[in-house]
Design a protein around this motif. Structure first.
Motif, PDB file in Angstrom:
ATOM      1  N   PHE A 405      64.322  39.641 115.792  1.00 10.35           N
ATOM      2  CA  PHE A 405      64.828  38.725 116.815  1.00 10.35           C
ATOM      3  C   PHE A 405      65.369  37.447 116.167  1.00 10.35           C
ATOM      4  O   PHE A 405      66.400  36.914 116.583  1.00 10.35           O
ATOM      5  CB  PHE A 405      63.723  38.395 117.810  1.00 10.35           C
ATOM      6  CG  PHE A 405      64.222  37.759 119.069  1.00 10.35           C
ATOM      7  CD1 PHE A 405      64.920  38.498 120.013  1.00 10.35           C
ATOM      8  CD2 PHE A 405      64.013  36.414 119.308  1.00 10.35           C
ATOM      9  CE1 PHE A 405      65.393  37.904 121.172  1.00 10.35           C
ATOM     10  CE2 PHE A 405      64.478  35.821 120.464  1.00 10.35           C
ATOM     11  CZ  PHE A 405      65.174  36.570 121.403  1.00 10.35           C
ATOM     12  N   GLY A 406      64.669  36.950 115.125  1.00  7.74           N
ATOM     13  CA  GLY A 406      65.169  35.780 114.418  1.00  7.74           C
ATOM     14  C   GLY A 406      66.499  36.047 113.732  1.00  7.74           C
ATOM     15  O   GLY A 406      67.382  35.187 113.701  1.00  7.74           O
ATOM     16  N   GLY A 407      66.647  37.247 113.179  1.00 11.44           N
ATOM     17  CA  GLY A 407      67.915  37.611 112.562  1.00 11.44           C
ATOM     18  C   GLY A 407      69.058  37.673 113.567  1.00 11.44           C
ATOM     19  O   GLY A 407      70.185  37.258 113.282  1.00 11.44           O
ATOM     20  N   LEU A 408      68.754  38.191 114.757  1.00  8.65           N
ATOM     21  CA  LEU A 408      69.785  38.248 115.800  1.00  8.65           C
ATOM     22  C   LEU A 408      70.196  36.849 116.250  1.00  8.65           C
ATOM     23  O   LEU A 408      71.383  36.582 116.475  1.00  8.65           O
ATOM     24  CB  LEU A 408      69.271  39.059 116.990  1.00  8.65           C
ATOM     25  CG  LEU A 408      69.128  40.562 116.757  1.00  8.65           C
ATOM     26  CD1 LEU A 408      68.395  41.210 117.924  1.00  8.65           C
ATOM     27  CD2 LEU A 408      70.483  41.212 116.578  1.00  8.65           C
ATOM     28  N   LEU A 409      69.235  35.954 116.379  1.00  7.90           N
ATOM     29  CA  LEU A 409      69.560  34.575 116.757  1.00  7.90           C
ATOM     30  C   LEU A 409      70.398  33.909 115.664  1.00  7.90           C
ATOM     31  O   LEU A 409      71.331  33.157 115.958  1.00  7.90           O
ATOM     32  CB  LEU A 409      68.280  33.783 117.003  1.00  7.90           C
ATOM     33  CG  LEU A 409      67.433  34.217 118.207  1.00  7.90           C
ATOM     34  CD1 LEU A 409      66.178  33.359 118.303  1.00  7.90           C
ATOM     35  CD2 LEU A 409      68.230  34.128 119.497  1.00  7.90           C
TER      36      LEU A 409
END
Length: 418
Positions: A405-409
């Motif tokens: 999720f952090g990578g997507l953000l």
């Protein structure tokens, strides 16, 4: 207002007798301008005109301000409605994504030995559904002949042919590898579509990405690795302690990743089709998504039927008689047939919702919806389902999902900063 009061003062002074005149001249003057009785009348009429002019000016100013306030309120209300509609559409897409991933893993239990038949029958359901929608919308005038001709006869047909072939390859490979993996891995490995879509966008649209977006993709891949580690260890222990179990898990994971690359390619071909139609359209209309799905499904259908000999040669160890005997057993069982029907419904629901989000909102929103669906799907697979059983939700899974999720953000930092 200043000019009006100056005129009022001038008229008042003009109505008074001149100081330099004699008393006789003043008393003998009988002209109306010198009559003291007219002074209040002139003052009254002047005051009335000034007050009336001020009222008119105030009324005109109020009329100008009211439309401005009304326009601002209407704009705010429109933005609020658009935001609510976008949120509702995103929630619908999220629900469809979770349902599609869950039902896909469920349907592989009865159809795991006849995966190519699952792809063929699902494609026929696609064609039947989208053909009926397109026919209805063409009769009502919602779909123009320009859209249909572009997708079936114009330059768009080659792009949709490529999209159909990519989907055919994806849906042929995906069940082969997904049936040998835990259900949560479907949701986790689906995030590999982001680096694939980035690569294909660079090739097809010459898009450029900044360093943070590349870092975001690397973080997503790292998160996939973190989530996959405990499942790889567990599968290796079950399938073989000599290392063959780990090799089988990695082979199935790589095969599923390859399947998702073809899905990403299919979306790129469809996006290119939308852009080309917008550039070439003379009527200013937009290309209908149902026409795009129908044309791609027709191309996919032809390729799937051509692959029947390939299926019996390389994919299944069953003979044609045994193969269709297994299929008959699935469709004559009420519970198994219900699972297949539910998968078809969820698949069409997901395809329509995801393409609508891409068309109405953006592909960024579609990727974020897919990211939110990852932990939800992983949590649902941890329940003790009657057919699948329960998966273990470890700390690695939680950490990996947070990393993804952090990578997507990070990848979508430009859109999130607007």
């Amino acid at each position: 207002m200043t000019i009006a009061f100056a005129a009022l003062g001038t008229l008042a002074s003009a109505s008074q007798p001149s100081i330099g005149k004699s008393k006789g001249a003043a008393s003998s003057s009988s002209s109306p301008s010198a009559s003291p009785s007219l002074t209040p009348k002139i003052m009254g009429w002047t005051t009335f005109c000034v007050v009336a002019a001020a009222g008119i000016m105030r009324r005109r100013r109020t009329r100008r301000l009211v439309p401005q306030a009304t326009a601002q309120e209407a704009k705010a209300e429109s933005a609020k409605s658009a935001g609510a509609a976008a949120l509702g559409l995103s929630l619908i897409c999220l629900l469809s994504t979770v349902m599609n991933r869950m039902t896909f893993r469920f349907v592989l239990v009865p159809m795991g030995r006849v995966t190519h038949l699952l792809s063929v029958t699902t494609n026929l359901v696609y064609i039947a559904f989208f053909a009926s929608v397109v026919q209805y919308k063409m009769k009502s005038g919602a779909i123009t002949s320009e859209s249909w001709d572009f997708a079936t006869k114009g330059r768009g047909r080659w792009l949709l042919l490529c999209a159909g072939l990519a989907e055919c390859t994806a849906f042929t490979l995906m069940p082969l590898f997904a049936r040998n993996l835990p259900g949560s891995m479907l949701a986790i490995l689906s995030q590999s579509m982001i680096p694939f879509s980035m690569l294909f966008s660079i090739i097809a649209f010459k898009r450029s990405y900044d360093s943070l977006q590349y870092i975001g993709v690397a973080i997503v891949l790292a998160g996939i690795g973190v989530c996959s580690y405990p499942k790889a260890v567990a599968e290796a222990a079950v399938l073989g302690s000599d290392g063959s179990g780990l090799a089988k898990f990695l082979a199935n994971s790589v095969g599923l990743l390859l399947s998702y690359s073809f899905i990403a390619a299919s979306f790129i071909f469809k996006e290119k089709c939308f852009k080309r139609f917008s550039a070439e359209s003379t009527s200013g209309s937009s290309l209908d998504g149902n026409v795009v799905n129908l044309a791609a499904a027709l191309c996919q259908c032809g390729a799937l039927w051509v692959l029947w000999p390939f299926n019996f040669k390389f994919i299944t160890p069953l003979s044609p008689a045994e193969y269709f005997g297994v299929a008959k057993g699935v469709f004559t069982s009420a519970s198994a047939a219900a699972v297949v029907a539910l998968y078809w419904i969820a698949n069409i629901y997901y395809l329509g919702a995801s393409l609508t989000v891409v068309q109405k909102l953006s592909s960024v929103i579609a990727l974020l919806v897919g990211a939110v669906a990852v932990p939800i799907s992983a949590l649902l697979f941890c329940f003790n389902w009657p057919v699948l059983g329960a998966e273990t939700f470890t700390g690695y899974t939680v950490a990996g999902l947070l990393v993804i999720f952090g990578g997507l953000l990070t990848y979508n930092h430009k859109s999130l900063g607007r």
